[in-house]
Design an enzyme around this catalytic site. Sequence first.
Site, PDB file in Angstrom:
ATOM      1  N   HIS A 132      -5.510  34.210  -3.414  1.00  0.00           N
ATOM      2  CA  HIS A 132      -4.822  33.920  -2.160  1.00  0.00           C
ATOM      3  C   HIS A 132      -5.129  34.992  -1.116  1.00  0.00           C
ATOM      4  O   HIS A 132      -5.443  34.699   0.040  1.00  0.00           O
ATOM      5  CB  HIS A 132      -3.307  33.895  -2.381  1.00  0.00           C
ATOM      6  CG  HIS A 132      -2.797  32.672  -3.059  1.00  0.00           C
ATOM      7  ND1 HIS A 132      -3.084  31.402  -2.621  1.00  0.00           N
ATOM      8  CD2 HIS A 132      -1.980  32.521  -4.137  1.00  0.00           C
ATOM      9  CE1 HIS A 132      -2.472  30.514  -3.399  1.00  0.00           C
ATOM     10  NE2 HIS A 132      -1.805  31.173  -4.334  1.00  0.00           N
ATOM     11  N   HIS A 160      -4.777  35.220  -9.673  1.00  0.00           N
ATOM     12  CA  HIS A 160      -4.295  34.086  -8.864  1.00  0.00           C
ATOM     13  C   HIS A 160      -3.861  34.570  -7.487  1.00  0.00           C
ATOM     14  O   HIS A 160      -4.261  34.009  -6.458  1.00  0.00           O
ATOM     15  CB  HIS A 160      -3.122  33.419  -9.594  1.00  0.00           C
ATOM     16  CG  HIS A 160      -2.411  32.367  -8.804  1.00  0.00           C
ATOM     17  ND1 HIS A 160      -2.518  31.024  -9.085  1.00  0.00           N
ATOM     18  CD2 HIS A 160      -1.565  32.443  -7.734  1.00  0.00           C
ATOM     19  CE1 HIS A 160      -1.792  30.325  -8.227  1.00  0.00           C
ATOM     20  NE2 HIS A 160      -1.188  31.169  -7.398  1.00  0.00           N
ATOM     21  N   GLU A 161      -3.047  35.622  -7.472  1.00  0.00           N
ATOM     22  CA  GLU A 161      -2.557  36.135  -6.194  1.00  0.00           C
ATOM     23  C   GLU A 161      -3.670  36.826  -5.403  1.00  0.00           C
ATOM     24  O   GLU A 161      -3.691  36.779  -4.162  1.00  0.00           O
ATOM     25  CB  GLU A 161      -1.386  37.096  -6.422  1.00  0.00           C
ATOM     26  CG  GLU A 161      -0.218  36.500  -7.190  1.00  0.00           C
ATOM     27  CD  GLU A 161       0.327  35.223  -6.560  1.00  0.00           C
ATOM     28  OE1 GLU A 161       0.108  35.012  -5.352  1.00  0.00           O
ATOM     29  OE2 GLU A 161       0.954  34.435  -7.289  1.00  0.00           O
TER      30      GLU A 161
END
Length: 264
Positions: free
Chosen positions: A69, A65-66
């Site tokens: 980003h 998820h990170e």
Amino acid sequence: MSWDRPGDPLVLGVPRAAFRPSPVFLALVALFVASGVMTWLGFGNVRFDVFLFVVSGWLVSLCLHEYAHAVVAYRAGDTDIAHRGYLTLNPFKYTNPLLSIVLPVVVVLLGGIGLPGGAVWVDRHAIPGRLRHTLVSLAGPATNVLFTLLLVVVLQVGLRSGGPLEFWAGLALLAFLQLTASVLNLLPVPGLDGGNMIQPWLGPQYRRMYDLFAPFGFILLFALLWNPRIGGAFFGAIFTVSDLIGLPPRLYAEGLSLIRFWEN
């Protein structure tokens, strides 16, 4: 091509090592696979196997998820993000490992909710255009949505072929965590991904108000979920979506029971 030292080529001025998965992330993936095999085979304490399977899988998804980003931010113009270590998928490089890793795992164990974590720091000044800022914020929740659908497909296909209930219960819980993380991350709460998606489009006055409340996004989220009416509506929506995509409620409830191996 330029070079930092022999054998260490640069990509846009960044060493290739900045793009390689870290040993920490690879260890998490190895633990996820190994605990999945242990759960399938019923090795030792199967409830502890499911615990390792779910927690390691959840941590892997947090890293990805990170990473989503970070990689979108890198492509959008913040090339310095590679120097901060975010493209190695190492969770210890996050700005706040307590909020990004420890707190979400605790919430998973206590409440079975995929809590979003504040993690990578993006240099917004290096990224031109409001749409790019929105895409950077959207990348993380989009990863959770993708994982949710992928896990549900695997679950639906796998259940038809049989196999240990404990394994499928753990996988169902992972899918449920991804679903809750997807919805939570998309809520327009200041400081969360959903709020950060709309922040660039706000007028100057509303943007100042947003920036004022953004550091307290987690507190605001908990306050909203603590409200019986709002919390009830949120979980009602989660269960409705869960039913629509074919995620068996009894199965992920069983998974939540199994990971609490310390209970009788």
